[in-house]
Scaffold this active site. Structure first.
Site, PDB file in Angstrom:
ATOM      1  N   ASN A   9       0.809  -1.299  -0.012  1.00 25.83           N
ATOM      2  CA  ASN A   9      -0.004  -0.008   0.028  1.00 25.83           C
ATOM      3  C   ASN A   9       1.195   1.175  -0.191  1.00 25.83           C
ATOM      4  O   ASN A   9       1.524   1.451   1.071  1.00 25.83           O
ATOM      5  CB  ASN A   9      -0.941   0.024   1.053  1.00 25.83           C
ATOM      6  CG  ASN A   9      -1.489   1.102   1.485  1.00 25.83           C
ATOM      7  OD1 ASN A   9      -1.649   2.086   0.413  1.00 25.83           O
ATOM      8  ND2 ASN A   9      -2.257   1.418   2.623  1.00 25.83           N
ATOM      9  N   LYS A  11       0.159   4.208  -0.223  1.00 29.10           N
ATOM     10  CA  LYS A  11      -0.432   5.229   0.466  1.00 29.10           C
ATOM     11  C   LYS A  11      -0.129   6.582  -0.756  1.00 29.10           C
ATOM     12  O   LYS A  11      -0.247   6.358  -1.845  1.00 29.10           O
ATOM     13  CB  LYS A  11       0.074   5.672   1.839  1.00 29.10           C
ATOM     14  CG  LYS A  11      -0.067   4.269   2.692  1.00 29.10           C
ATOM     15  CD  LYS A  11       0.262   4.490   4.121  1.00 29.10           C
ATOM     16  CE  LYS A  11       0.123   3.276   4.756  1.00 29.10           C
ATOM     17  NZ  LYS A  11       0.269   3.289   6.277  1.00 29.10           N
ATOM     18  N   HIS A  92      -9.305   1.722   5.276  1.00 30.78           N
ATOM     19  CA  HIS A  92      -8.074   1.401   5.806  1.00 30.78           C
ATOM     20  C   HIS A  92      -8.138   2.456   6.896  1.00 30.78           C
ATOM     21  O   HIS A  92      -8.946   3.672   7.034  1.00 30.78           O
ATOM     22  CB  HIS A  92      -7.009   2.154   4.750  1.00 30.78           C
ATOM     23  CG  HIS A  92      -5.540   2.084   5.507  1.00 30.78           C
ATOM     24  ND1 HIS A  92      -4.975   2.966   6.212  1.00 30.78           N
ATOM     25  CD2 HIS A  92      -4.442   1.218   5.230  1.00 30.78           C
ATOM     26  CE1 HIS A  92      -3.747   2.889   6.647  1.00 30.78           C
ATOM     27  NE2 HIS A  92      -3.539   1.673   5.955  1.00 30.78           N
ATOM     28  N   GLU A  94      -6.319   4.942   8.237  1.00 30.75           N
ATOM     29  CA  GLU A  94      -6.119   6.344   7.800  1.00 30.75           C
ATOM     30  C   GLU A  94      -7.380   6.781   7.117  1.00 30.75           C
ATOM     31  O   GLU A  94      -7.663   8.148   7.414  1.00 30.75           O
ATOM     32  CB  GLU A  94      -4.916   6.581   6.843  1.00 30.75           C
ATOM     33  CG  GLU A  94      -3.643   6.321   7.597  1.00 30.75           C
ATOM     34  CD  GLU A  94      -2.562   5.727   6.813  1.00 30.75           C
ATOM     35  OE1 GLU A  94      -2.556   5.625   5.470  1.00 30.75           O
ATOM     36  OE2 GLU A  94      -1.628   5.064   7.479  1.00 30.75           O
ATOM     37  N   GLU A 164      -4.965  -4.649  10.817  1.00 25.31           N
ATOM     38  CA  GLU A 164      -3.807  -3.464  10.972  1.00 25.31           C
ATOM     39  C   GLU A 164      -4.073  -2.774  12.322  1.00 25.31           C
ATOM     40  O   GLU A 164      -4.707  -2.037  12.343  1.00 25.31           O
ATOM     41  CB  GLU A 164      -3.978  -2.597   9.610  1.00 25.31           C
ATOM     42  CG  GLU A 164      -3.596  -3.170   8.249  1.00 25.31           C
ATOM     43  CD  GLU A 164      -2.996  -2.337   7.430  1.00 25.31           C
ATOM     44  OE1 GLU A 164      -2.074  -2.656   6.640  1.00 25.31           O
ATOM     45  OE2 GLU A 164      -3.766  -0.929   7.398  1.00 25.31           O
ATOM     46  N   GLY A 170       3.256   2.178  10.863  1.00 26.99           N
ATOM     47  CA  GLY A 170       4.166   3.395  10.486  1.00 26.99           C
ATOM     48  C   GLY A 170       4.931   3.677  11.816  1.00 26.99           C
ATOM     49  O   GLY A 170       5.686   4.732  11.891  1.00 26.99           O
ATOM     50  N   SER A 210       3.929  -2.235  10.258  1.00 25.86           N
ATOM     51  CA  SER A 210       5.286  -2.236  10.470  1.00 25.86           C
ATOM     52  C   SER A 210       6.210  -3.628  10.032  1.00 25.86           C
ATOM     53  O   SER A 210       6.853  -4.075  10.876  1.00 25.86           O
ATOM     54  CB  SER A 210       5.758  -2.010  12.205  1.00 25.86           C
ATOM     55  OG  SER A 210       5.459  -0.726  12.171  1.00 25.86           O
TER      56      SER A 210
HETATM   57  O1  13P Z   1      -0.817   0.812   6.847  1.00 25.09           O
HETATM   58  C1  13P Z   1      -0.369  -0.009   6.638  1.00 25.09           C
HETATM   59  C2  13P Z   1      -0.424  -0.896   5.339  1.00 25.09           C
HETATM   60  O2  13P Z   1      -1.948  -0.473   4.738  1.00 25.09           O
HETATM   61  C3  13P Z   1       1.016  -0.526   7.060  1.00 25.09           C
HETATM   62  O3  13P Z   1       1.933   0.522   6.966  1.00 25.09           O
HETATM   63  P1  13P Z   1       3.341   0.404   7.717  1.00 25.09           P
HETATM   64  O4  13P Z   1       3.830  -0.972   6.981  1.00 25.09           O
HETATM   65  O5  13P Z   1       4.143   1.623   7.225  1.00 25.09           O
HETATM   66  O6  13P Z   1       3.386  -0.022   9.238  1.00 25.09           O
END
Ligand code: 13P
Length: 253
Positions: A9, A11, A92, A94, A164, A170, A210
């Protein structure tokens, strides 16, 4: 038997030119594990042309659940399916947090993606506040039930679930594989309570938060974890390739 899915992903990262460069440098030879990249909308078209004859699949990070119309700034499932997207990430954390997406709109997104014969990747997960209040599992249960109760058991397209934990995204602080497994098992049980064991056994559950080349093997060794949704580490060709190669080794394919 469920197959493994490794998904990136991106983003809001990479211009179209950077996305093209990424694909040129990815150099993945072994094609035995399903690999997916979800770039920003604007790069999907270029990506679809480059990856046309490749085993690597492409998808989207979001969608608006209408076919066409007065929805300024939005992208519809038809537009994505015409570009050959296989998967669309829905809900997601976010988007839930920054754009206030609730379970009601996420259900509509999931159904609209299925309507266009693409597979939704439904993201679920708890934040730190949920844990403090002892509501982590309840939150995930509601997220799962609100979507799966609206999908027919006989629908051929079965959503992928991405677990997640928000606190692991992150942060460099991934969940332990044991913790992720425990939640994934609960997720499978919630789905089984709606559509039965056989259906639940066919749902692929990814872990996200992560993920890197050092922890990927331990996650996919867990019984109920069928792959990963990767953010940060999917932005670096070497890191993404290393994760993929670890999966190949672990699976012995
Ligand atoms: O949100 C994520 C994937 O959709 C995970 O992000 P990270 O791998 O950067 O922690």
């Amino acid at each position: 038997m469920r197959s493994i899915l490794i998904a990136g992903n991106w983003k809001m990262n990479f211009t179209e030119k950077q996305a093209i460069d990424f694909l040129k440098n990815l150099n993945i030879e072994n094609k035995n594990i399903e690999l997916l990249i979800c770039p920003p909308f604007i790069s999907i078209s270029a990506m679809s042309k480059i990856l046309k004859n490749s085993f690597i699949k492409w998808g989207a990070q979001n969608v608006y659940p209408e076919k066409f119309g007065a929805f300024t700034g939005e992208i519809s499932p038809i537009m994505l399916s015409e570009l050959g997207c296989s998967y669309v990430i829905c809900g997601h954390s976010e988007r839930r947090d920054i754009f206030n997406e609730n379970n009601e709109i996420i259900v509509k997104k999931v159904l609209s993606v299925i309507d266009e014969k693409m597979t939704p990747i439904l993201c679920v997960g708890e934040n730190e506040k949920d844990i403090k209040e002892g509501k982590a599992l309840l939150k995930i249960k509601t997220q799962i039930e609100s979507v799966f109760s609206k999908i027919s058991k006989n629908e051929k397209i079965i959503p992928v679930v991405a677990y997640e934990p928000v606190w692991a995204i992150g942060t460099g602080k991934s969940a332990t594989p044991e913790y992720a497994q425990k939640i994934a098992q609960n997720i499978r049980n919630y789905i089984a309570n709606i559509h039965g064991e056989t259906y639940a056994e066919s749902v692929r559950i990814l872990y996200g938060g992560s993920v890197n080349s050092l922890n990927i093997s331990d996650f996919i060794k867990e019984k109920d974890i069928d792959g990963a949704l990767i953010g940060g580490a999917s932005l670096d060709t070497a890191k993404f390739r290393e994760i993929y190669n670890k999966v190949i080794l672990t699976q012995g394919v």
